[in-house]
Motif scaffolding. Sequence first.
Motif, PDB file in Angstrom:
ATOM      1  N   ALA A  92      30.709  34.166  36.454  1.00  0.00           N
ATOM      2  CA  ALA A  92      30.105  35.268  37.290  1.00  0.00           C
ATOM      3  C   ALA A  92      29.804  34.819  38.539  1.00  0.00           C
ATOM      4  O   ALA A  92      29.776  35.719  39.682  1.00  0.00           O
ATOM      5  CB  ALA A  92      28.683  35.430  36.522  1.00  0.00           C
ATOM      6  N   MET A  93      29.454  33.594  39.141  1.00  0.00           N
ATOM      7  CA  MET A  93      29.072  33.277  40.442  1.00  0.00           C
ATOM      8  C   MET A  93      30.405  33.360  41.161  1.00  0.00           C
ATOM      9  O   MET A  93      30.378  33.729  42.402  1.00  0.00           O
ATOM     10  CB  MET A  93      28.216  31.986  40.271  1.00  0.00           C
ATOM     11  CG  MET A  93      28.001  31.317  41.729  1.00  0.00           C
ATOM     12  SD  MET A  93      27.087  32.522  42.560  1.00  0.00           S
ATOM     13  CE  MET A  93      25.326  32.460  41.644  1.00  0.00           C
ATOM     14  N   GLN A  94      31.484  32.972  40.509  1.00  0.00           N
ATOM     15  CA  GLN A  94      32.769  33.079  41.140  1.00  0.00           C
ATOM     16  C   GLN A  94      33.059  34.492  41.491  1.00  0.00           C
ATOM     17  O   GLN A  94      33.381  34.527  42.902  1.00  0.00           O
ATOM     18  CB  GLN A  94      33.838  32.184  40.583  1.00  0.00           C
ATOM     19  CG  GLN A  94      35.161  32.450  41.129  1.00  0.00           C
ATOM     20  CD  GLN A  94      36.412  31.642  40.195  1.00  0.00           C
ATOM     21  OE1 GLN A  94      36.442  31.691  38.966  1.00  0.00           O
ATOM     22  NE2 GLN A  94      37.055  30.949  40.985  1.00  0.00           N
ATOM     23  N   SER A  95      33.025  35.313  40.577  1.00  0.00           N
ATOM     24  CA  SER A  95      33.404  36.508  40.922  1.00  0.00           C
ATOM     25  C   SER A  95      32.431  37.033  42.105  1.00  0.00           C
ATOM     26  O   SER A  95      32.809  37.758  43.092  1.00  0.00           O
ATOM     27  CB  SER A  95      33.081  37.470  39.666  1.00  0.00           C
ATOM     28  OG  SER A  95      33.049  38.675  39.799  1.00  0.00           O
ATOM     29  N   ALA A  96      31.154  36.947  42.035  1.00  0.00           N
ATOM     30  CA  ALA A  96      30.388  37.259  43.106  1.00  0.00           C
ATOM     31  C   ALA A  96      30.825  36.778  44.514  1.00  0.00           C
ATOM     32  O   ALA A  96      30.758  37.548  45.566  1.00  0.00           O
ATOM     33  CB  ALA A  96      28.909  37.273  42.829  1.00  0.00           C
ATOM     34  N   LEU A  97      30.812  35.239  44.502  1.00  0.00           N
ATOM     35  CA  LEU A  97      31.109  34.793  45.675  1.00  0.00           C
ATOM     36  C   LEU A  97      32.664  35.316  46.471  1.00  0.00           C
ATOM     37  O   LEU A  97      32.680  35.615  47.586  1.00  0.00           O
ATOM     38  CB  LEU A  97      31.234  33.274  45.429  1.00  0.00           C
ATOM     39  CG  LEU A  97      29.754  32.535  45.575  1.00  0.00           C
ATOM     40  CD1 LEU A  97      30.171  31.248  45.110  1.00  0.00           C
ATOM     41  CD2 LEU A  97      29.218  32.663  46.931  1.00  0.00           C
ATOM     42  N   GLU A  98      33.560  35.323  45.529  1.00  0.00           N
ATOM     43  CA  GLU A  98      34.999  36.020  45.920  1.00  0.00           C
ATOM     44  C   GLU A  98      34.912  37.436  46.409  1.00  0.00           C
ATOM     45  O   GLU A  98      35.665  37.574  47.140  1.00  0.00           O
ATOM     46  CB  GLU A  98      36.033  35.715  44.913  1.00  0.00           C
ATOM     47  CG  GLU A  98      35.896  33.904  44.698  1.00  0.00           C
ATOM     48  CD  GLU A  98      37.244  33.253  44.811  1.00  0.00           C
ATOM     49  OE1 GLU A  98      38.232  34.182  44.209  1.00  0.00           O
ATOM     50  OE2 GLU A  98      37.202  32.234  45.091  1.00  0.00           O
ATOM     51  N   GLY A  99      34.004  37.978  45.931  1.00  0.00           N
ATOM     52  CA  GLY A  99      33.812  39.440  46.316  1.00  0.00           C
ATOM     53  C   GLY A  99      33.112  39.326  47.704  1.00  0.00           C
ATOM     54  O   GLY A  99      33.047  40.498  48.498  1.00  0.00           O
ATOM     55  N   MET A 100      32.713  38.556  48.113  1.00  0.00           N
ATOM     56  CA  MET A 100      32.040  38.345  49.464  1.00  0.00           C
ATOM     57  C   MET A 100      33.105  37.618  50.325  1.00  0.00           C
ATOM     58  O   MET A 100      32.508  37.399  51.612  1.00  0.00           O
ATOM     59  CB  MET A 100      30.531  37.784  49.574  1.00  0.00           C
ATOM     60  CG  MET A 100      29.881  38.430  48.805  1.00  0.00           C
ATOM     61  SD  MET A 100      28.142  37.252  48.397  1.00  0.00           S
ATOM     62  CE  MET A 100      27.359  38.464  47.392  1.00  0.00           C
ATOM     63  N   GLY A 101      34.183  37.320  49.936  1.00  0.00           N
ATOM     64  CA  GLY A 101      35.070  36.716  50.670  1.00  0.00           C
ATOM     65  C   GLY A 101      35.041  35.002  50.826  1.00  0.00           C
ATOM     66  O   GLY A 101      35.450  34.617  51.763  1.00  0.00           O
ATOM     67  N   VAL A 102      34.132  34.509  49.838  1.00  0.00           N
ATOM     68  CA  VAL A 102      33.859  33.264  50.003  1.00  0.00           C
ATOM     69  C   VAL A 102      35.027  32.642  48.990  1.00  0.00           C
ATOM     70  O   VAL A 102      34.982  33.004  47.990  1.00  0.00           O
ATOM     71  CB  VAL A 102      32.519  32.774  49.517  1.00  0.00           C
ATOM     72  CG1 VAL A 102      32.321  31.174  49.448  1.00  0.00           C
ATOM     73  CG2 VAL A 102      31.710  33.251  50.254  1.00  0.00           C
ATOM     74  N   PHE A 103      35.698  31.632  49.469  1.00  0.00           N
ATOM     75  CA  PHE A 103      36.801  30.888  48.524  1.00  0.00           C
ATOM     76  C   PHE A 103      35.901  30.123  47.536  1.00  0.00           C
ATOM     77  O   PHE A 103      35.236  29.274  48.197  1.00  0.00           O
ATOM     78  CB  PHE A 103      37.753  30.262  49.330  1.00  0.00           C
ATOM     79  CG  PHE A 103      38.484  31.317  49.852  1.00  0.00           C
ATOM     80  CD1 PHE A 103      39.320  32.389  49.174  1.00  0.00           C
ATOM     81  CD2 PHE A 103      38.643  31.394  51.325  1.00  0.00           C
ATOM     82  CE1 PHE A 103      40.246  33.302  49.766  1.00  0.00           C
ATOM     83  CE2 PHE A 103      39.541  32.492  52.002  1.00  0.00           C
ATOM     84  CZ  PHE A 103      40.267  33.338  51.303  1.00  0.00           C
ATOM     85  N   THR A 104      36.176  30.077  46.006  1.00  0.00           N
ATOM     86  CA  THR A 104      35.709  28.923  45.425  1.00  0.00           C
ATOM     87  C   THR A 104      36.736  28.476  44.284  1.00  0.00           C
ATOM     88  O   THR A 104      37.886  28.931  44.178  1.00  0.00           O
ATOM     89  CB  THR A 104      34.689  29.748  44.431  1.00  0.00           C
ATOM     90  OG1 THR A 104      35.454  30.805  43.601  1.00  0.00           O
ATOM     91  CG2 THR A 104      33.791  30.670  45.204  1.00  0.00           C
ATOM     92  N   ARG A 105      36.351  27.509  43.670  1.00  0.00           N
ATOM     93  CA  ARG A 105      36.933  27.073  42.351  1.00  0.00           C
ATOM     94  C   ARG A 105      35.887  26.813  41.555  1.00  0.00           C
ATOM     95  O   ARG A 105      34.707  26.018  41.607  1.00  0.00           O
ATOM     96  CB  ARG A 105      37.591  25.677  42.892  1.00  0.00           C
ATOM     97  CG  ARG A 105      38.681  25.774  43.812  1.00  0.00           C
ATOM     98  CD  ARG A 105      39.955  26.443  42.980  1.00  0.00           C
ATOM     99  NE  ARG A 105      41.084  26.383  43.877  1.00  0.00           N
ATOM    100  CZ  ARG A 105      41.348  27.262  44.787  1.00  0.00           C
ATOM    101  NH1 ARG A 105      40.632  28.275  45.045  1.00  0.00           N
ATOM    102  NH2 ARG A 105      42.385  27.252  45.560  1.00  0.00           N
TER     103      ARG A 105
END
Length: 243
Positions: A92-105
């Motif tokens: 869920a956190m990954q989805s929210a961050l990537e929706g803001m353009g933050v790359f995550t793993r």
Amino acid sequence: MSAESHPAAKYKRVLLKISGEALMGDQGYGLHPPTVERIAQEVKSVRDLGVEICMVIGGGNIFRGLAGSAQGMERTTADYMGMLATVMNALAMQSALEGMGVFTRVISAIRMDEVAEPYIRRRAVRHLEKKRVCIFAAGTGNPYFTTDTAATLRANEMACEAIFKGTKVDGVYDKDPVKFDDAKRYDTVSYDEVLQKNLGVMDASAIALARDNNKPIIVFSLDEPGGFRGILAGEGTYTLVQG
Ligand code: UDP
């Protein structure tokens, strides 16, 4: 203020630990997407300063092993269910961050290759160097531990300079500030005092692991908008747990 001149520049790499309950908003259970978004925004604001960020998110908003075993479940099975809950929160956190353009793993301590990367320390370090937010899921991968211990373990392995523990209150108090008006907040407190007085910052094994590796823990309020970025800049109120 430019990212370079911001005082947070003194931190190169930090770990943010939040409980699963931080993601449930006022619902009392599960995930509240606007709350997840709000916390993701806090993380982004710190990432935008150039700070490398690790995250560990608990699973208590969905399932806790101890609660399951209290109701008759076999403890280790219940703990694995708790670890799986943390993976849902991490996604869920990954989805929210990537929706803001933050790359995550999302990096899982339990293999589930279709969903998350397996934990390989050197690979995780590389992600951080490339400014990807690493969300460590599935705790330590072992029953009988908590995500507080997982946070301390990963902070050590990733050579984070500090563990930021986001909570509902702005630090560590001598008694519950929600129940007692005269509760006093510590500016700093030692690991040993936390253990002796059972101050409830993190569980004892997490505190001991932080103490033995001299990893500072900064306890602050996640409910304060801009709080995470502010604390990194040395502003706001918080408690520093150190040796
Ligand atoms: N858990 C575990 N091993 C770990 C981390 C977590 O078995 O290394 C299980 C344990 O059952 C725990 C649950 O996952 O109750 C959820 O984690 P935690 O209670 O730490 O979540 P939080 O309280 O931070 O939301």
